[in-house]
Scaffold this active site. Structure first.
Site, short mmCIF file in Angstrom:
data_model
loop_
_atom_site.label_atom_id
_atom_site.label_comp_id
_atom_site.label_asym_id
_atom_site.label_seq_id
_atom_site.Cartn_x
_atom_site.Cartn_y
_atom_site.Cartn_z
N TRP A 102 0.81 -1.22 0.00
CA TRP A 102 0.00 0.00 0.00
C TRP A 102 0.84 1.26 0.00
CZ3 TRP A 102 -4.42 -0.75 -1.97
CH2 TRP A 102 -5.09 -1.96 -1.77
N ASP A 172 -1.35 6.24 6.61
CA ASP A 172 -2.44 5.37 6.18
C ASP A 172 -2.67 4.34 7.30
OD1 ASP A 172 -4.10 3.50 5.04
OD2 ASP A 172 -2.91 3.21 3.21
N LYS A 196 -11.92 -2.18 7.02
CA LYS A 196 -11.07 -3.11 7.76
C LYS A 196 -11.47 -3.11 9.23
CE LYS A 196 -8.84 -3.06 3.79
NZ LYS A 196 -7.80 -2.23 3.22
C1 LIG Z 1 -7.27 -1.76 1.93
C2 LIG Z 1 -6.18 -0.75 2.03
C3 LIG Z 1 -6.05 0.31 1.12
C4 LIG Z 1 -6.98 0.47 -0.07
O1 LIG Z 1 -8.26 0.74 0.34
P1 LIG Z 1 -9.45 1.01 -0.71
O2 LIG Z 1 -10.56 1.42 0.18
O3 LIG Z 1 -9.71 -0.28 -1.42
O4 LIG Z 1 -9.01 2.07 -1.65
C5 LIG Z 1 -5.05 1.23 1.32
N1 LIG Z 1 -4.19 1.11 2.35
C6 LIG Z 1 -4.27 0.10 3.24
C7 LIG Z 1 -3.29 0.01 4.36
C8 LIG Z 1 -5.26 -0.87 3.10
O5 LIG Z 1 -5.35 -1.88 3.99
#
Ligand SMILES: *Cc1c(COP(=O)(O)O)cnc(C)c1O
Length: 361
Positions: A102, A172, A196
């Protein structure tokens, strides 16, 4: 099949009580005579839902008053694309610390309009660790420094995100927000897709220090402007109201369960249980991440013989343990252990793994 223990990485398991409440309120919400899916986002009934969700999230995460909370559609990936537009000048540098998939995505979404620099990366080692702070090459002119708190695919997590002094930290937290106490004031921006650990897919939370919203950024459509979005209380256009509502129920559930300190205790126990089973299997199962960087949220693991993967997944499914297939980037297995996964689910997985090893070892 009754409800299984769902180890999916996202969209992920939600608390059953949240699903039941959403189900009960689906046909008629309060005294509106309509479903929450059918009412105006600007009406008093939905406004109350939206404001309570924000207030509860502020309580849960101890978000300081000088931070705005923005709720948007588009997922974490869209935030990665909007960060440079809102917070960097055209062509300006921003530093990215990459500890997995990511982090690379974040660079890819930004590189077309800024100088997205890889300040450090653990890719050469297969993303089995975080890049040590001593290896970070930070820029003097960076708009921000981007880190991924927990890499959902590679199962790599910062136990302590290092300090930087050149620019605001942007983090993030998609797969670890609300999993333990967090000092938001160390960051300029914290963002997370909800699917998540915060609720349903379809809504993303951006927590941004208000002074950063004054940055000029670069040319962008008004709908992509975070300052305007914050000013309009995330209602520049129709927000994902159903998702906002289910996020609110999930946040309320986390508060009722004892908040992030309680989830930190549970998540530590759950992860320890699973890693102990992997490490104690004599090599039948293995996890390759450096011990100190092992994620509490996402545990990738491999069977000693990949030929057993299919039968492992099929037998696990029959035992009520679903969505254990690893990401295609890594293969093998992955168990995601977000807040909604009870310790009993992890214990059931560990028991199953030991039985499977006895039968196939
Ligand atoms: C799932 C995830 C993303 C992407 O998320 P989307 O909602 O599908 O754009 C980005 N960063 C992390 C750490 C993730 O777990």
């Amino acid at each position: 099949m009754p409800r299984a223990y769902n180890f999916a990485p996202g969209p992920a398991m939600l608390p059953e009580s949240v699903l039941r409440q959403a189900q009960a309120e689906l046909l008629e919400f309060g005294t509106t005579g309509a479903s929450i899916l059918e009412i105006s986002h600007r009406g008093a009934d939905f406004m109350a839902v939206a404001q309570k969700a924000e207030a509860d999230l502020r309580t849960l995460l101890a978000i300081p008053d000088d931070y705005a909370v923005i709720f948007t559609a588009g997922g974490a990936t869209t935030v990665q694309a909007l960060l440079p537009l809102n917070f960097a000048a055209p062509g300006q540098a921003a530093d990215y610390v990459v500890s997995g998939h990511w982090g690379k995505t974040a660079i890819k979404q930004a590189a077309h309009c800024i100088d997205a620099r890889t300040a450090a990366s653990s890719e050469a080692g297969g993303f089995r660790d975080v890049p040590a702070r001593s290896t970070w090459q930070l820029s003097k002119d960076a708009a921000y420094v981007h880190v991924t708190a927990n890499e959902t695919i590679h199962g790599v997590e910062w136990r302590e995100i290092p300090e930087v002094d050149n620019a605001p930290l942007v983090a993030d937290f998609s797969s670890s927000i609300a999993s333990e106490p967090l000092d938001i004031s160390r960051f300029g921006i914290v963002y997370a897709g909800a699917q998540k650990n915060l609720g349903p897919v379809g809504i993303t939370v951006v927590i941004v220090r208000r002074d950063l919203l004054a940055r000029a950024g670069q040319p962008r459509a008004p709908i992509f402007d975070y300052a305007a979005q914050a000013k309009a209380e995330s209602m520049l256009n129709t927000p994902p109201s159903w998702n906002w509502y289910v996020l609110g129920l999930t946040v309320q559930w986390m508060l009722d369960e004892g908040g992030v300190a309680e989830f930190a205790r549970r998540n530590t126990r759950k992860a320890a249980l699973l890693y102990a089973a992997i490490d104690g299997s004599g090599g039948f199962y293995r996890n390759e991440v450096a011990t100190a960087a092992r994620s509490r949220m996402n545990v990738p693991f491999f069977l000693h013989d990949a030929a057993l993967d299919k039968v492992f997944l099929e037998h696990a499914r029959q035992a009520g343990l679903v969505a254990l297939k690893g990401h295609r980037v890594l293969g093998g297995m992955r168990a995601s252990l977000y807040n909604a996964m009870p310790e009993a689910g992890v214990q059931a997985l560990v028991n199953f793994m030991q039985e499977f090893q006895s039968a196939h070892g």
